[in-house]
Design a protein around this motif. Structure first.
Motif, short mmCIF file in Angstrom:
data_model
loop_
_atom_site.label_atom_id
_atom_site.label_comp_id
_atom_site.label_asym_id
_atom_site.label_seq_id
_atom_site.Cartn_x
_atom_site.Cartn_y
_atom_site.Cartn_z
N ILE A 35 -7.36 10.02 -22.38
CA ILE A 35 -7.19 9.63 -20.99
C ILE A 35 -8.42 10.07 -20.20
O ILE A 35 -8.69 11.26 -20.07
N GLU A 36 -9.15 9.09 -19.69
CA GLU A 36 -10.35 9.44 -18.94
C GLU A 36 -10.03 9.61 -17.47
O GLU A 36 -9.45 8.72 -16.85
N ALA A 37 -10.40 10.76 -16.92
CA ALA A 37 -10.21 11.01 -15.49
C ALA A 37 -11.29 11.98 -15.06
O ALA A 37 -11.58 12.95 -15.76
N SER A 38 -11.91 11.71 -13.91
CA SER A 38 -12.87 12.68 -13.40
C SER A 38 -12.08 13.79 -12.71
O SER A 38 -10.96 13.56 -12.26
N PRO A 39 -12.66 14.99 -12.60
CA PRO A 39 -11.95 16.08 -11.92
C PRO A 39 -11.50 15.70 -10.50
O PRO A 39 -10.50 16.23 -10.02
N ASP A 40 -12.22 14.77 -9.86
CA ASP A 40 -11.84 14.37 -8.50
C ASP A 40 -10.61 13.48 -8.46
O ASP A 40 -10.09 13.18 -7.39
N LYS A 92 -5.44 7.09 -9.78
CA LYS A 92 -6.68 6.36 -9.49
C LYS A 92 -7.33 6.92 -8.22
O LYS A 92 -6.63 7.41 -7.33
N PRO A 93 -8.68 6.86 -8.19
CA PRO A 93 -9.41 7.55 -7.11
C PRO A 93 -8.91 7.20 -5.71
O PRO A 93 -8.79 8.07 -4.85
N GLN A 94 -8.58 5.92 -5.48
CA GLN A 94 -8.22 5.52 -4.11
C GLN A 94 -6.86 6.07 -3.66
O GLN A 94 -6.50 5.91 -2.50
N ALA A 142 0.85 -1.18 0.00
CA ALA A 142 0.00 0.00 0.00
C ALA A 142 0.89 1.24 0.00
O ALA A 142 1.95 1.23 0.58
N PRO A 143 0.46 2.31 -0.67
CA PRO A 143 1.24 3.54 -0.63
C PRO A 143 1.30 4.08 0.79
O PRO A 143 0.53 3.67 1.66
N PHE A 144 2.23 4.97 0.98
CA PHE A 144 2.47 5.59 2.28
C PHE A 144 1.24 6.40 2.69
O PHE A 144 0.91 7.40 2.08
N ALA A 145 0.55 5.92 3.72
CA ALA A 145 -0.67 6.61 4.14
C ALA A 145 -0.36 7.43 5.38
O ALA A 145 -0.24 6.88 6.48
N LEU A 158 -2.58 11.29 -1.31
CA LEU A 158 -1.74 12.32 -1.92
C LEU A 158 -2.10 13.70 -1.39
O LEU A 158 -1.23 14.55 -1.18
N THR A 159 -3.40 13.92 -1.18
CA THR A 159 -3.85 15.22 -0.69
C THR A 159 -3.34 15.46 0.74
O THR A 159 -2.88 16.55 1.06
#
Lengths: 473, 473
Positions: B174-179, B334-336, A85-88, B341-342
Motif C-alpha cells: 500500500i503506497e501512501a506518503s506520510p502526509d 487520499k490526499p484531498q 463531497a465529504p463533510f467539510a 479529516l484534520t
C-alpha cells in the motif's frame, strides 16, 4: 438586473455574485439539502430567487460541473454528482476570513515551529509545566505491572484517578461520587461526547460571545444551530440570556465560569443564580468547561456547585497545568447519564488511555504538584502585570484585568482590524488570536486575545508595535 | 382484537404487547421522530396501526407518563416531555437480548476482574505483549525534551511515526506518503472520524454479516442505516454484495480484509477485485480496518493495495500487538481528504496524544519489535491447533481454521444458543462472545467467537463442557 451580463460586482466579503451562487449550491450539497443524484434548481428559478442574472447562474453551474460537484444532463438539467463531497467542517456556516476561521488559530498554533512565538495559543510554555514530575512519573510507570502497560482501561477509567478528581472537585464545592466521573482523552473529547449524547442535528446550542473558538468548530461538527449572548465582566448578559433562551429554546449552554475564555472574566454569584433559574425555567442543560480551574487563587462560584450536577455537567482536563502531550480529561454528570455516556465512549473510542491516566495520577499524587500550581499562579500574576503594562504602552487596552489565568482580552487602537494584524504577525512567525475567531456575531474585529505566558518575548512587542504604527498612518 | 383487555401474551423477545408499544414510543422519542413537545398519536390511531387494543395503548401511555417520558394534558392528549431523554445508544435499533447487545461484550470484557477469564475478548493477554520494550520506551521517554513531554502534538501527528507507518504499509503493497497518514487515538477513533466526515444521519452503511460488533454500535452512534451481506471464507458473498449495493446504495462499506473479525477469514484476490469493481460502479467508499495486520504470516491482498487509496481508506492501530493501554491508531486516505479529516480531529479532540505517539515510535524502532511479532505469530499458531482440537472434542466446530490471528469462529452443537451459554459462563466469571452480537441479521445464534490466546486455561473447557452437557439433555 440585465440578463446576459455576468455581474462582477463584489459583496461585503469581496465575492462576485457568481461565487455567491456557487457557494450557495456547495453549502446545500455539503448540508445535504441537495443530496447525491438530486436535481438542482432550474437556472431561471435560481436566478429569480437569488436576484442574479440567468447567465450568472449558468456560469456558476458550469464551473461546478468542472469541479465535479454537479453533472449536466443535456435536455434535462443539472444534478448533484453521485459521490457527494465529504463533510467539510471549514465550509459549514458563514464563509469567514481565513484568519478568523476557528481552525486558523488551532492550525497555526499546533503547527508552529519551535522558534515561532505563539501569544495567540491557549497553553503554557513547556518550561512552565512540571517537567521533573512527569519524568519521575514515566520512570515509575516503567516499573508498573504488565496489565497497566498493556491492557485496555476500564470503561469509566482508572478508579483511583476518579477518586482523586472527586476530592479535588469537592474543594471547589462540587460534590460528585467517583462513579459520576468518566475519564476522557481530553476536555474537548468530553464536550464532544456530551454533544453526541444530548444533541440531535439541528438542535440549538447557546454560547457566550465571545467564547472559546473551538466551541464553534465542535458545534458545527454536530450540525448544531449556534446562538450567542454577549459576555460581560460578571458573566453572560442576563437580559440577553433571558430573551435568547425564550426565543431559541436551546438544548445546551456551553460556558466557562471561573476563568472565561477568551476574556479571563469570572462569573458572579448573582449572575450564576439567574442563569440557573432561567435554565430551570427553560429546561436548559449546561456544560461548564472548567479546564482552567487550577489557575485560580481563590475558588470562584461554579454553576456545578450551585446546581449540584443536576442540569449542569462539569468538564475538566490536565492539559493546561500538567501536560498537553499526555491526553486526559474528564466529565462529571448526574448518575443516570453516566451509563449512556460510557456506551458512547466505548462505541467511538473503545478503551480509554490507561497508561496516560496512570501517568496523570502519578503526577497529581506527587507531593510537588500543589507547590507547582502555586508557582504557576505566582508566575502568571507577575506576567499579567508586565504584559498589561507593555500592551497599554502600545495603545492596546485590556477589556478587564483578570483575577487569574493566562488569558487577556484586549482592544486594539481604534479602527485597527485584528485579523489584519494577525496576518501581518504570522509573516514574522508570530501566531496571534484575532477577536472574531471567538465571536459568533463577528463583533470583535477590534479585539485580540493574548496568552500572557507566551507574550513575554520582547520581539512580540516590537513586531506588534510596528504593525500597529503602520496601520495608524 | 377485543378492546378492554390488555394482551399479556409475549412476542418472540418475550415482551408483552404493552412493552412493545412503550418501546416503539421510546424509540421514536430517542430517534427524534417525536420531538420534545410533539403530540403523540391518538390512542385509537396507534391501537389500529399497531394492531393492539386501545386499553393496551392507554396502559402503555400511562406508564410512560409515570416514567416522565411523556405528559398527559387532559382533554387534549399526550405529549413528549420537554426535556427529551438523551441519546441512548443501547436503545437505538431493535431491542436485543442483553447478552448479544454489542455493548455487553465490550463492557464485560473491559470490566472483567483480574482473575476472570476472557475467551470472548478481542486482545492478547498482557504477558504476550512486548512488556520489556514498553518499559524501555518509557524510560527513554523520561529523558525526552520538555516540548515532547508537555506540548500538544501537531495536527497530523508525530512525523517520524507517520514515516515509519508509511514504510510498513509499503511492505503490504500500500503506497501512501506520510502526509496521507493521520494519527488518531485508536483504530476506533479513526473510523469514528471517517463516519463524521463521510456520513450524514440516515445514510446507509454496508457491513459484513458477521462483523466486528462495535461497528454496529459505532454506526448507531452516527444514526446510520446499516445493511449487511453474508461473509464467506473468501470474503463477502459477491452476489449478495452486488444486489445489496444496487438496492440500498450504501455510502460506505466497512470491512477487514486480511484477518476478518470475527471469522478469521481472508479476502481472496478475486473477491477483492469484484468488490472494487462494484464499488466503482456504485460509487462506494470502503474503510479497510486492518488492525490485525501484524499477525499475518504472509501478506494477504489488501483492498487498499489494489485500489491505491482512491476509494479505499486504510485504518491501523497498535493496540493488538504493542499495547492497548497506550492509545494510538492511524488513518491513511487520499490526499484531498486529509485536510478535512484534520479539521474534524482538531474540532473534536484538539491535539493528538504526542507522548503516546513517541512511546509507540520508540517501541517500533526498537530492534526487538520484529522478533516480538514473530514470537507472537508462532505462539498463535500453536494455540490455534491446541484450541481447535480441544473445542472439537466438545463438539464445537470451527467454521474455518484461520491462516493467522487470534480469532476463531465456531459453531456450537445443534440447537444450542450461544447467548444462553455466554450467560451461564459469565456466572462462572468467564466472558464469552456469542455470535449474534456480530450479526446484523441475528442469524448466528448458534455461533461463538473465541480468542485462542485467551482460551488456554483448562477451566474454560471444563466450564464450557459442563454448560454444553447440561443443554444437550
Amino acid at each position: 438586473m440585465v440578463d446576459g451580463a455576468i455581474q462582477m460586482t463584489e459583496d461585503a466579503a469581496g465575492r462576485t455574485r457568481m461565487s455567491v451562487v456557487m457557494d450557495t449550491i456547495r453549502q446545500r450539497i455539503a448540508g445535504r439539502s441537495l443530496t447525491p443524484g438530486a436535481k438542482l434548481p432550474s437556472v431561471r428559478g435560481l436566478a429569480l430567487t437569488m436576484k442574479v442574472s440567468t447567465s450568472t447562474v449558468v456560469e456558476a453551474y458550469e464551473r461546478l460541473v468542472a469541479e465535479g460537484a454537479i453533472l449536466s444532463r443535456p435536455g434535462s438539467g443539472f444534478y448533484v454528482a453521485n459521490q457527494a463531497a465529504p463533510f467539510a467542517l471549514a465550509e459549514v456556516g458563514p464563509k469567514l476570513d481565513r484568519a478568523v476561521d476557528p481552525f486558523w488559530i488551532s492550525r497555526q498554533s499546533l503547527e508552529a515551529g519551535d522558534g515561532d512565538l505563539k501569544p495567540g495559543c491557549g497553553w503554557l510554555p513547556p518550561s512552565w509545566l512540571p517537567e521533573d514530575s512527569v519524568r519521575r512519573a514515566l520512570r515509575t510507570l516503567s516499573r508498573a505491572d504488565g496489565s497497566t502497560l498493556a491492557d485496555y482501561g476500564s470503561p469509566l477509567g482508572l478508579p483511583p484517578l476518579r477518586q482523586l478528581i472527586a476530592r479535588r472537585m469537592a474543594e471547589r464545592g462540587i460534590e460528585a461520587s467517583p462513579d459520576q466521573i468518566m475519564l476522557t482523552e481530553s476536555g474537548t473529547q468530553a464536550i464532544d461526547l456530551l454533544c453526541r449524547f444530548l444533541l440531535e442535528p439541528g438542535d440549538t446550542v447557546l454560547v457566550d460571545d465571545p467564547c472559546y473558538f473551538n466551541f464553534h468548530a465542535l458545534l458545527r461538527a454536530h450540525r448544531a444551530k449556534i446562538v450567542s449572548v454577549p459576555y460581560t465582566p460578571a458573566g453572560p448578559d442576563i437580559q440577553a440570556f433571558a430573551t435568547t433562551v425564550a426565543e431559541h429554546r436551546p438544548r445546551l449552554y456551553i460556558t466557562n465560569s471561573a476563568i472565561h475564555n477568551p476574556t479571563g472574566a469570572t462569573l458572579s454569584p448573582v449572575v450564576a443564580h439567574r442563569v440557573l433559574k432561567l435554565a430551570d425555567q427553560f429546561d436548559l442543560t449546561i456544560i461548564e468547561d472548567d479546564i482552567f480551574a487550577e489557575f485560580e487563587h481563590t475558588p470562584a462560584p461554579r454553576l456545578a456547585a450551585f446546581d449540584g450536577l443536576d442540569r449542569v455537567i462539569y468538564i475538566g482536563s490536565f492539559s493546561k497545568t500538567l501536560s498537553a502531550s499526555a491526553r486526559c480529561g474528564f466529565v462529571a454528570a448526574k448518575p443516570q447519564w453516566i451509563d449512556g455516556l460510557t456506551d458512547l465512549k466505548i462505541a467511538t473510542s473503545f478503551g480509554g488511555g490507561r497508561m496516560t491516566a496512570e501517568l496523570v495520577l502519578n503526577v497529581l499524587s506527587d507531593g510537588s504538584y500543589r507547590k507547582h500550581l502555586e508557582t504557576i499562579r505566582h508566575r502568571l500574576s507577575l506576567a499579567m502585570s508586565t504584559v498589561c503594562a507593555k500592551l497599554k504602552n502600545l495603545g492596546v487596552t485590556p477589556w478587564l484585568e483578570p483575577q487569574a489565568g493566562m488569558l487577556l482580552w484586549c482592544q486594539l487602537p481604534d479602527g485597527i482590524d485584528a485579523a489584519d494584524v494577525a496576518r501581518a504577525a504570522l509573516e514574522q512567525k508570530i501566531v496571534m488570536a484575532p477577536g472574531n475567531a471567538f465571536s459568533l456575531s463577528q463583533s470583535a474585529t477590534n479585539f485580540m486575545r493574548f496568552n500572557i505566558s507566551q507574550t513575554l518575548d520582547p520581539r512580540i512587542f516590537d513586531v506588534l508595535g510596528n504593525i500597529l504604527k503602520d496601520r495608524r498612518h
